[in-house]
Design a protein around this motif. Structure first.
Motif, short mmCIF file in Angstrom:
data_model
loop_
_atom_site.label_atom_id
_atom_site.label_comp_id
_atom_site.label_asym_id
_atom_site.label_seq_id
_atom_site.Cartn_x
_atom_site.Cartn_y
_atom_site.Cartn_z
N PRO A 16 0.83 -1.20 0.00
CA PRO A 16 0.00 0.00 0.00
C PRO A 16 0.87 1.25 0.00
N GLY A 17 0.39 2.28 -0.66
CA GLY A 17 1.15 3.54 -0.69
C GLY A 17 1.95 3.67 -1.96
N LEU A 45 3.82 15.78 -10.56
CA LEU A 45 2.65 15.69 -9.66
C LEU A 45 3.07 15.62 -8.19
N GLY A 46 4.39 15.64 -7.97
CA GLY A 46 4.87 15.61 -6.59
C GLY A 46 5.14 14.22 -6.05
N ARG A 47 5.09 13.20 -6.91
CA ARG A 47 5.35 11.84 -6.45
C ARG A 47 6.85 11.57 -6.46
N SER A 93 16.14 -5.64 -3.07
CA SER A 93 17.00 -4.56 -2.60
C SER A 93 16.52 -3.18 -3.05
N LEU A 94 15.71 -3.11 -4.11
CA LEU A 94 15.32 -1.80 -4.62
C LEU A 94 13.81 -1.62 -4.73
N ALA A 100 7.55 0.31 -0.35
CA ALA A 100 7.20 0.44 1.07
C ALA A 100 7.32 1.89 1.53
N ALA A 101 8.22 2.64 0.87
CA ALA A 101 8.38 4.06 1.23
C ALA A 101 7.36 4.94 0.51
#
Ligand code: TYD
Length: 227
Positions: A16-17, A45-47, A93-94, A100-101
């Motif tokens: 999620p996210g 868009l600020g992502r 690793s990436l 998740a972030a």
């Protein structure tokens, strides 16, 4: 004696996210251009956007990429395992940490390339190759996969206009490339919820607009779900 082994997790959408998007298609279809354009739009868009690719999205991946594309001959199973190893490390690793972030991860090729190129192009079997990649990635699938569909002759023609030497896959022959194209189209037709199929012979900005429309809808949907 049979060794105990952990079950392969079921395929799952990204955490999620975050949002996970892949571009697929034959060589010379314009995946890297479209990945970059989508990344620019999302950044506007600020992502937070992570643009990456397979093979070679990590330091280890770049070593594997050099070997699998430009090294000596390897048999088809070894080739499939090298792509799967690149993918396992890339995801662990990436890709997963970025999702998740909360980032949008846009990858130029992912698991569907293995299913099309190794499963159908090399004839290893689509299901076995898919299972291998799902095991390698713990079942991670993109929320959206954009297929840039192009006649292989046109794609390889675009590439030969560039100076680079063709890599091992690009040199694999017309029949191989016809099979990979058909495999991509069949996978997309079987799962339209995940796939967007676009004619890669159309102008770049029209293709980019169609990609933005679909990604925009996904972002809205995600925002609605979070409310
Ligand atoms: P790509 O990076 O798209 O090539 P280029 O940078 O030269 O345009 O992909 C390299 C080659 O690897 C391409 O011919 C497809 C092949 N490939 C597979 O056969 N299986 C895979 O799983 C992946 C990711 C790529």
């Amino acid at each position: 004696m049979t060794l105990p082994h952990p079950p392969t997790p079921a395929p799952s959408p990204a955490a999620p996210g975050g949002l996970f998007v892949s571009f697929e298609g034959g060589d010379g279809a314009g995946k890297s251009t479209q990945s970059r354009l989508l990344g620019d739009w999302l950044t506007g868009l600020g992502r937070t956007v992570v643009l990456t690719r397979e093979p070679g999205g990590t330091e280890l991946g770049r070593v594997l990429r050099r070997e699998v594309l430009h090294g000596g001959h390897v048999d088809p199973r070894t080739e499939a395992l090298l792509y799967a190893a690149d993918r396992a490390h890339h995801v662990a690793s990436l890709v997963r940490p970025a999702l998740a972030a909360g980032s949008v991860v846009v990858t130029d090729r992912y698991l569907d390339s293995s299913v099309a190129y190794q499963g159908s192009g090399r004839d290893l079997g689509a299901q076995e190759v898919e299972d291998l990649s799902l095991w390698a990635t713990g079942g991670l699938l993109p929320a959206l996969t954009v297929l840039l569909d192009l006649d292989p002759a046109a794609g390889l023609g675009r590439l030969s206009a560039r100076a680079d030497q063709p890599d091992r896959l690009e040199s694999a022959g017309d029949d191989f490339h016809r099979r990979t194209r058909e495999a991509f189209l069949a996978r997309a037709a079987a799962d339209p919820g995940r796939w967007l199929v676009l004619d890669a012979a159309r102008p770049v900005d029209e293709i980019a607009a169609d990609v933005r429309a679909r990604v925009g809808a996904l972002l809205e949907h995600a925002a609605g779900g979070a409310r």
